[in-house]
Design a protein around this motif. Structure first.
Motif, PDB file in Angstrom:
ATOM      1  N   ILE A 174       0.843  -1.206   0.000  1.00 49.89           N
ATOM      2  CA  ILE A 174       0.000   0.000   0.000  1.00 49.89           C
ATOM      3  C   ILE A 174       0.876   1.253   0.000  1.00 49.89           C
ATOM      4  CG2 ILE A 174      -1.630   1.356   1.399  1.00 49.89           C
ATOM      5  CD1 ILE A 174      -2.955  -1.350   2.135  1.00 49.89           C
ATOM      6  N   ARG A 175       1.907   1.269   0.848  1.00 50.51           N
ATOM      7  CA  ARG A 175       2.802   2.437   0.897  1.00 50.51           C
ATOM      8  C   ARG A 175       3.448   2.674  -0.467  1.00 50.51           C
ATOM      9  NH1 ARG A 175       4.443  -0.313   5.663  1.00 50.51           N
ATOM     10  NH2 ARG A 175       6.465  -0.878   4.770  1.00 50.51           N
ATOM     11  N   GLN A 176       3.860   1.575  -1.081  1.00 59.30           N
ATOM     12  CA  GLN A 176       4.503   1.688  -2.380  1.00 59.30           C
ATOM     13  C   GLN A 176       3.546   2.254  -3.425  1.00 59.30           C
ATOM     14  OE1 GLN A 176       4.937  -1.763  -4.922  1.00 59.30           O
ATOM     15  NE2 GLN A 176       7.153  -1.472  -4.897  1.00 59.30           N
ATOM     16  N   ARG A 177       2.313   1.765  -3.386  1.00 64.23           N
ATOM     17  CA  ARG A 177       1.328   2.226  -4.366  1.00 64.23           C
ATOM     18  C   ARG A 177       1.034   3.720  -4.193  1.00 64.23           C
ATOM     19  NH1 ARG A 177      -1.167  -1.600  -7.397  1.00 64.23           N
ATOM     20  NH2 ARG A 177      -2.851  -0.148  -7.862  1.00 64.23           N
ATOM     21  N   VAL A 178       0.908   4.160  -2.933  1.00 59.93           N
ATOM     22  CA  VAL A 178       0.643   5.584  -2.702  1.00 59.93           C
ATOM     23  C   VAL A 178       1.810   6.407  -3.253  1.00 59.93           C
ATOM     24  CG1 VAL A 178       0.252   7.382  -0.963  1.00 59.93           C
ATOM     25  CG2 VAL A 178      -0.768   5.126  -0.642  1.00 59.93           C
ATOM     26  N   GLY A 179       3.017   5.973  -2.950  1.00 59.49           N
ATOM     27  CA  GLY A 179       4.218   6.680  -3.418  1.00 59.49           C
ATOM     28  C   GLY A 179       4.284   6.798  -4.929  1.00 59.49           C
ATOM     29  N   GLN A 182      -0.491   5.269  -7.419  1.00 58.85           N
ATOM     30  CA  GLN A 182      -1.453   4.256  -7.868  1.00 58.85           C
ATOM     31  C   GLN A 182      -2.623   4.172  -6.895  1.00 58.85           C
ATOM     32  OE1 GLN A 182       1.481   1.099  -7.811  1.00 58.85           O
ATOM     33  NE2 GLN A 182       1.481   0.989 -10.039  1.00 58.85           N
ATOM     34  N   THR A 183      -3.728   3.659  -7.375  1.00 57.48           N
ATOM     35  CA  THR A 183      -4.919   3.558  -6.528  1.00 57.48           C
ATOM     36  C   THR A 183      -4.728   2.545  -5.378  1.00 57.48           C
ATOM     37  OG1 THR A 183      -7.292   3.069  -6.484  1.00 57.48           O
ATOM     38  CG2 THR A 183      -5.965   1.821  -8.062  1.00 57.48           C
ATOM     39  N   ILE A 184      -5.349   2.856  -4.234  1.00 56.42           N
ATOM     40  CA  ILE A 184      -5.370   1.911  -3.109  1.00 56.42           C
ATOM     41  C   ILE A 184      -6.814   1.605  -2.715  1.00 56.42           C
ATOM     42  CG2 ILE A 184      -3.067   2.393  -2.194  1.00 56.42           C
ATOM     43  CD1 ILE A 184      -4.440   4.277  -0.115  1.00 56.42           C
ATOM     44  N   LYS A 185      -7.731   2.032  -3.569  1.00 55.67           N
ATOM     45  CA  LYS A 185      -9.154   1.781  -3.323  1.00 55.67           C
ATOM     46  C   LYS A 185      -9.392   0.272  -3.243  1.00 55.67           C
ATOM     47  CE  LYS A 185     -13.485   3.537  -5.314  1.00 55.67           C
ATOM     48  NZ  LYS A 185     -13.902   4.454  -4.263  1.00 55.67           N
ATOM     49  N   TYR A 186     -10.229  -0.144  -2.306  1.00 51.94           N
ATOM     50  CA  TYR A 186     -10.596  -1.550  -2.048  1.00 51.94           C
ATOM     51  C   TYR A 186      -9.510  -2.358  -1.325  1.00 51.94           C
ATOM     52  CZ  TYR A 186     -14.000  -0.153  -5.582  1.00 51.94           C
ATOM     53  OH  TYR A 186     -14.936   0.538  -6.293  1.00 51.94           O
ATOM     54  N   LEU A 187      -8.395  -1.712  -0.989  1.00 48.66           N
ATOM     55  CA  LEU A 187      -7.364  -2.425  -0.222  1.00 48.66           C
ATOM     56  C   LEU A 187      -7.505  -2.131   1.272  1.00 48.66           C
ATOM     57  CD1 LEU A 187      -4.230  -1.808  -2.500  1.00 48.66           C
ATOM     58  CD2 LEU A 187      -5.765  -3.786  -2.476  1.00 48.66           C
ATOM     59  N   LEU A 188      -8.127  -0.998   1.571  1.00 47.92           N
ATOM     60  CA  LEU A 188      -8.360  -0.605   2.975  1.00 47.92           C
ATOM     61  C   LEU A 188      -9.647   0.214   3.038  1.00 47.92           C
ATOM     62  CD1 LEU A 188      -7.125   2.226   2.117  1.00 47.92           C
ATOM     63  CD2 LEU A 188      -5.143   1.628   3.437  1.00 47.92           C
ATOM     64  N   PRO A 189     -10.194   0.430   4.257  1.00 46.30           N
ATOM     65  CA  PRO A 189     -11.455   1.167   4.359  1.00 46.30           C
ATOM     66  C   PRO A 189     -11.329   2.588   3.797  1.00 46.30           C
ATOM     67  CG  PRO A 189     -10.971   0.043   6.421  1.00 46.30           C
ATOM     68  CD  PRO A 189      -9.737  -0.070   5.570  1.00 46.30           C
ATOM     69  N   PRO A 190     -12.407   3.082   3.160  1.00 44.96           N
ATOM     70  CA  PRO A 190     -12.364   4.411   2.539  1.00 44.96           C
ATOM     71  C   PRO A 190     -11.930   5.513   3.503  1.00 44.96           C
ATOM     72  CG  PRO A 190     -14.432   3.292   2.015  1.00 44.96           C
ATOM     73  CD  PRO A 190     -13.696   2.399   2.960  1.00 44.96           C
ATOM     74  N   GLU A 193      -8.233   5.603   3.538  1.00 42.85           N
ATOM     75  CA  GLU A 193      -7.728   6.155   2.273  1.00 42.85           C
ATOM     76  C   GLU A 193      -7.810   7.691   2.341  1.00 42.85           C
ATOM     77  OE1 GLU A 193      -9.927   4.651  -1.097  1.00 42.85           O
ATOM     78  OE2 GLU A 193      -8.750   5.914  -2.446  1.00 42.85           O
ATOM     79  N   ASP A 194      -8.944   8.202   2.832  1.00 42.58           N
ATOM     80  CA  ASP A 194      -9.114   9.661   2.960  1.00 42.58           C
ATOM     81  C   ASP A 194      -8.063  10.235   3.915  1.00 42.58           C
ATOM     82  OD1 ASP A 194     -11.277   9.412   1.322  1.00 42.58           O
ATOM     83  OD2 ASP A 194     -12.791   9.581   2.910  1.00 42.58           O
ATOM     84  N   TYR A 195      -7.839   9.534   5.033  1.00 41.08           N
ATOM     85  CA  TYR A 195      -6.870  10.009   6.037  1.00 41.08           C
ATOM     86  C   TYR A 195      -5.472  10.122   5.402  1.00 41.08           C
ATOM     87  CZ  TYR A 195      -4.446  10.466  10.511  1.00 41.08           C
ATOM     88  OH  TYR A 195      -3.669  10.935  11.555  1.00 41.08           O
ATOM     89  N   ILE A 196      -5.107   9.111   4.629  1.00 42.84           N
ATOM     90  CA  ILE A 196      -3.784   9.098   3.981  1.00 42.84           C
ATOM     91  C   ILE A 196      -3.646  10.294   3.031  1.00 42.84           C
ATOM     92  CG2 ILE A 196      -2.359   7.813   2.301  1.00 42.84           C
ATOM     93  CD1 ILE A 196      -3.377   5.218   3.674  1.00 42.84           C
TER      94      ILE A 196
END
Ligand code: ATP
Ligand code: MG
Length: 210
Positions: A174-179, A182-190, A193-196
């Motif tokens: 997930i960290r790599q994808r954010v960096g 790339q999308t992280i939708k559906y990998l963790l609660p929305p 995702e908003d907090y990140i």
């Protein structure tokens, strides 16, 4: 603390927490009929390099968001508020002392179980709790596999191996994808995702992931 018959404890770095953690916790709760699952973010995990981990307050906030809608889930700030390295054995000892009648299941993924002989006082840990070991994609483990031979007998005797829906999700990924944007939708609660996004977390990350 309220006295329960049995509780599950899920320790982790939760950098960030994701559906792999949440699904495992809920499935263990259901399978073992646990009264509560306590999520305990580690302040300073012994196996991870301090500079590589996000500030504990951000990790704690994300765990709080993740457990909000499940009445069986609670968060403990015990390790975050304790100084020094976050050893599981010290944490379980605190719970055992406070609730001597409560049966404790420490929830752990197969990847983490394979390293348990490197954990501080693992024999003492095994004398205080049972282990709810959850399957994790990418890690082979059953009682006949070779990897099981390295697990100390004290631990082996206390293991409940639980098959949970396989989610090939990890915090590193997930960290790599954010960096990489790339999308992280559906990998963790929305909400997480908003907090990140709101706090611009994990912008600098460039991990090699395999
Ligand atoms: P990282 O990639 O940073 O190591 P992680 O996804 O492995 O993060 P941790 O916080 O290290 O998450 O894991 C805490 C606990 O949750 C460990 O016992 C781990 O085995 C378990 N776990 C994490 N992700 C999964 C998953 N997808 N399925 C089953 N168990 C998991
Ligand atoms: Mg991990």
């Amino acid at each position: 603390m309220q006295q329960f018959n049995n509780i599950g404890i899920l320790g982790g770095t939760f950098d960030p927490i994701h559906y792999g953690h949440i699904v495992a916790a809920e499935c263990v709760r259901d399978a073992l009929q646990l009264d509560r699952i306590i999520f305990i973010p580690a302040a300073r995990p012994p196996h991870k390099t301090p500079g590589e981990i996000l500030d504990s307050q951000h990790r704690l906030e994300m765990v709080k968001l993740a457990v909000k809608d499940n009445p069986y889930f609670v968060v403990s700030e015990l390790e975050i508020n304790r100084s020094g390295l976050s050893y599981t054995v010290d944490t379980i000892a605190v719970f055992q002392q406070k609730c001597p009648q409560t049966k404790i299941f420490f929830i752990i993924g197969v990847d983490a179980l394979l390293l348990i002989n490197t954990w501080k006082d693992y024999e003492r840990l095994a004398s205080m709790c049972s282990f709810a070991v959850v399957t994790r994609p990418g890690y082979q483990l059953n009682r006949d596999s070779e990897a099981f031979r390295d697990i100390p007998p004290e631990v082996l005797n206390k293991i409940h191996l639980l098959q949970v829906p396989g989610l090939y999700i990890s915090s590193s990924h997930i960290r790599q994808r954010v960096g990489r944007g790339q999308t992280i939708k559906y990998l963790l609660p929305p909400a997480i995702e908003d907090y990140i996004r709101e706090h611009d977390l994990y912008q600098e990350e460039e991990y090699s992931y395999d």
